[in-house]
Design an enzyme around this catalytic site. Structure first.
Site, mmCIF file in Angstrom:
data_model
loop_
_atom_site.group_PDB
_atom_site.id
_atom_site.type_symbol
_atom_site.label_atom_id
_atom_site.label_comp_id
_atom_site.label_asym_id
_atom_site.label_seq_id
_atom_site.Cartn_x
_atom_site.Cartn_y
_atom_site.Cartn_z
ATOM 1 N N GLY A 18 1.492 3.922 -28.874
ATOM 2 C CA GLY A 18 2.199 4.554 -29.512
ATOM 3 C C GLY A 18 2.995 3.126 -30.177
ATOM 4 N NE ARG A 21 7.610 9.105 -33.190
ATOM 5 C CZ ARG A 21 8.118 9.329 -33.302
ATOM 6 N NH1 ARG A 21 7.371 10.683 -34.542
ATOM 7 N NH2 ARG A 21 7.679 10.563 -32.176
ATOM 8 C CG ASP A 68 -4.873 12.152 -27.793
ATOM 9 O OD1 ASP A 68 -5.108 11.714 -27.311
ATOM 10 O OD2 ASP A 68 -5.932 12.651 -29.038
ATOM 11 C CB VAL A 69 -3.747 7.571 -24.532
ATOM 12 C CG1 VAL A 69 -3.155 6.205 -25.835
ATOM 13 C CG2 VAL A 69 -2.520 8.459 -24.523
ATOM 14 C CG ASN A 95 5.001 2.016 -26.386
ATOM 15 O OD1 ASN A 95 6.630 2.552 -25.430
ATOM 16 N ND2 ASN A 95 5.233 3.034 -27.233
ATOM 17 C CB SER A 147 10.858 7.293 -17.606
ATOM 18 O OG SER A 147 12.204 7.385 -17.581
ATOM 19 C CE1 TYR A 161 8.704 11.012 -20.921
ATOM 20 C CE2 TYR A 161 10.173 11.072 -19.529
ATOM 21 C CZ TYR A 161 9.862 10.237 -20.336
ATOM 22 O OH TYR A 161 9.690 9.088 -20.832
ATOM 23 C CE LYS A 165 7.009 8.274 -19.360
ATOM 24 N NZ LYS A 165 5.503 7.085 -20.204
ATOM 25 C CB ILE A 194 16.042 3.376 -25.283
ATOM 26 C CG1 ILE A 194 16.011 2.881 -23.867
ATOM 27 C CG2 ILE A 194 16.022 2.820 -26.630
ATOM 28 C CD1 ILE A 194 15.580 1.848 -23.962
HETATM 29 P P1 NAD Z 1 8.587 7.934 -29.883
HETATM 30 O O1 NAD Z 1 8.160 9.482 -30.014
HETATM 31 O O2 NAD Z 1 9.295 7.514 -31.033
HETATM 32 O O3 NAD Z 1 7.526 7.033 -29.596
HETATM 33 C C1 NAD Z 1 6.146 7.660 -28.983
HETATM 34 C C2 NAD Z 1 5.070 6.956 -29.845
HETATM 35 O O4 NAD Z 1 3.485 7.466 -28.742
HETATM 36 C C3 NAD Z 1 4.745 7.463 -30.859
HETATM 37 O O5 NAD Z 1 4.447 6.786 -31.594
HETATM 38 C C4 NAD Z 1 3.515 8.789 -30.602
HETATM 39 O O6 NAD Z 1 3.161 8.572 -32.452
HETATM 40 C C5 NAD Z 1 3.128 7.759 -29.482
HETATM 41 N N1 NAD Z 1 2.099 9.365 -28.908
HETATM 42 C C6 NAD Z 1 2.378 9.889 -28.474
HETATM 43 N N2 NAD Z 1 1.309 10.939 -27.958
HETATM 44 C C7 NAD Z 1 0.232 10.290 -27.924
HETATM 45 C C8 NAD Z 1 -1.353 9.895 -28.212
HETATM 46 N N3 NAD Z 1 -1.981 10.973 -27.665
HETATM 47 N N4 NAD Z 1 -2.000 8.688 -28.552
HETATM 48 C C9 NAD Z 1 -1.172 7.659 -29.192
HETATM 49 N N5 NAD Z 1 -0.354 7.601 -29.385
HETATM 50 C C10 NAD Z 1 0.693 9.159 -28.431
HETATM 51 O O7 NAD Z 1 9.464 7.843 -28.551
HETATM 52 P P2 NAD Z 1 9.942 6.678 -28.189
HETATM 53 O O8 NAD Z 1 11.009 7.075 -27.269
HETATM 54 O O9 NAD Z 1 9.398 5.116 -28.507
HETATM 55 O O10 NAD Z 1 9.009 6.863 -26.323
HETATM 56 C C11 NAD Z 1 7.795 4.861 -25.837
HETATM 57 C C12 NAD Z 1 7.202 5.429 -24.586
HETATM 58 O O11 NAD Z 1 8.880 5.253 -23.690
HETATM 59 C C13 NAD Z 1 7.376 6.548 -24.228
HETATM 60 O O12 NAD Z 1 6.214 6.533 -22.906
HETATM 61 C C14 NAD Z 1 8.439 7.472 -23.421
HETATM 62 O O13 NAD Z 1 8.303 8.020 -22.437
HETATM 63 C C15 NAD Z 1 9.053 6.014 -22.701
HETATM 64 N N6 NAD Z 1 10.655 5.979 -22.756
HETATM 65 C C16 NAD Z 1 11.563 6.176 -23.424
HETATM 66 C C17 NAD Z 1 12.576 5.814 -23.301
HETATM 67 C C18 NAD Z 1 13.986 6.642 -24.513
HETATM 68 O O14 NAD Z 1 15.242 6.774 -24.121
HETATM 69 N N7 NAD Z 1 12.977 6.322 -25.616
HETATM 70 C C19 NAD Z 1 13.310 6.120 -22.121
HETATM 71 C C20 NAD Z 1 12.523 5.975 -21.079
HETATM 72 C C21 NAD Z 1 10.765 6.191 -21.032
#
Ligand code: NAD
Length: 256
Positions: A18, A21, A68-69, A95, A147, A161, A165, A194
């Site tokens: 991931g 982005r 794709d994970v 991630n 998370s 979710y 997590k 975030i």
């Molecule tokens: P985001 O949606 O911006 O990025 C997620 C990335 O994961 C994307 O690039 C997407 O294409 C990729 N992805 C999704 N499904 C996939 C798959 N099946 N195989 C491969 N790649 C895949 O989200 P983010 O906020 O950057 O989140 C990143 C991680 O951080 C996630 O695990 C999310 O749960 C965790 N997180 C985010 C926050 C927050 O507030 N943003 C808080 C806690 C945890």
């Protein structure tokens, strides 16, 4: 040892799932800045290639891989490509993740399975495949992005979710215990809110945002860069005697 040496990742190869982005991209750039060569593994292949170019422009080696994970084939192919290209895998950042909001009483099984498959089973699949390489190397650092909501409940329709997590945190502990004998460190990071694509829509709700800031001791939401220090620490020799733990990066939300 000097901090510059202790946190130096030169010569290391890191995979960020991931990484195209959001938090994954910032994590990938931080790893590159610390000296690592980085693999960007994502379903968003065109965005992944953009990150690869950014990393190469910094003077590091980088590789984009379609992943794709949830696909055993994709995961296997990724490990083969990275091993052939770089000859080793030192760091895995699990991630990739998604969110799906629905009231628990109406949560469709299909949506539940999608969230758990990507957020929890996907972490296991990638870790299992990369772990086999790390076992032969007798060395590796695995960092799972959980998370804050893996440790608490929430009223906003995020049962799948939050459960996924929470599972990631205990998977982290389980693998740390099982793989300690192979000199593999498995830790997690649990961010609070975030601003990324994942949260942007929810944060447009000013009431929600204000409530969140109000309840956070550091009186703000997080920036993706807030994760960089912990990622470098857990990826480097500085954390060699740390395993099975989850670092909360939540502005203090969880301690009150
Ligand atoms: P985001 O949606 O911006 O990025 C997620 C990335 O994961 C994307 O690039 C997407 O294409 C990729 N992805 C999704 N499904 C996939 C798959 N099946 N195989 C491969 N790649 C895949 O989200 P983010 O906020 O950057 O989140 C990143 C991680 O951080 C996630 O695990 C999310 O749960 C965790 N997180 C985010 C926050 C927050 O507030 N943003 C808080 C806690 C945890």
């Amino acid at each position: 040892m000097k901090p510059s040496v202790l946190f130096d990742l030169s010569g290391s190869v890191a995979i960020v799932t991931g990484g195209a982005r959001g938090l994954g991209k910032i994590i990938a750039l931080a790893l590159a800045d610390a000296g690592a060569d980085v693999v960007i593994a994502d379903i968003l292949t065109s965005l992944a290639e953009d990150v690869v170019k950014e990393i190469e422009a910094r003077g590091n080696r980088a590789l984009g891989v379609k992943l794709d994970v949830t696909s055993v084939n994709d995961v296997q192919e990724m490990v083969e490509k990275v091993s052939n290209h770089f000859g080793r895998i030192d760091i895995l950042i699990n991630n990739a993740g998604i969110q799906c909001i629905s009231a628990a009483e109406d949560f469709a099984l299909e949506d539940w399975n999608r969230v758990v498959n990507i957020n929890l089973s996907g972490v296991f699949l990638c870790t299992q495949a990369v772990g086999k390489i790390m076992i032969t190397q007798k060395k590796g650092k695995i960092i799972n992005i959980s998370s804050l909501f893996g440790t608490i409940g929430s009223p906003h329709g995020a049962a799948a979710y939050n459960s996924s997590k929470g599972g990631v945190i205990n998977l982290t502990k389980s693998l740390a215990v099982e793989w300690g004998k192979y000199n593999i460190n498995v830790n997690a990071i649990a961010p609070g809110i975030i601003e990324t694509e994942l949260t942007r829509k929810r944060l447009e709700d000013k009431e929600y945002l204000d409530l969140w800031i109000d309840r956070t001791p550091l009186e703000r939401i997080g920036k993706p860069e807030d994760l960089s220090g912990a990622v470098i620490y857990l990826s480097s020799g500085a954390s060699d005697f740390v395993t099975g733990h989850t670092i909360m990066i939540d502005g203090g939300y969880s301690v009150q």
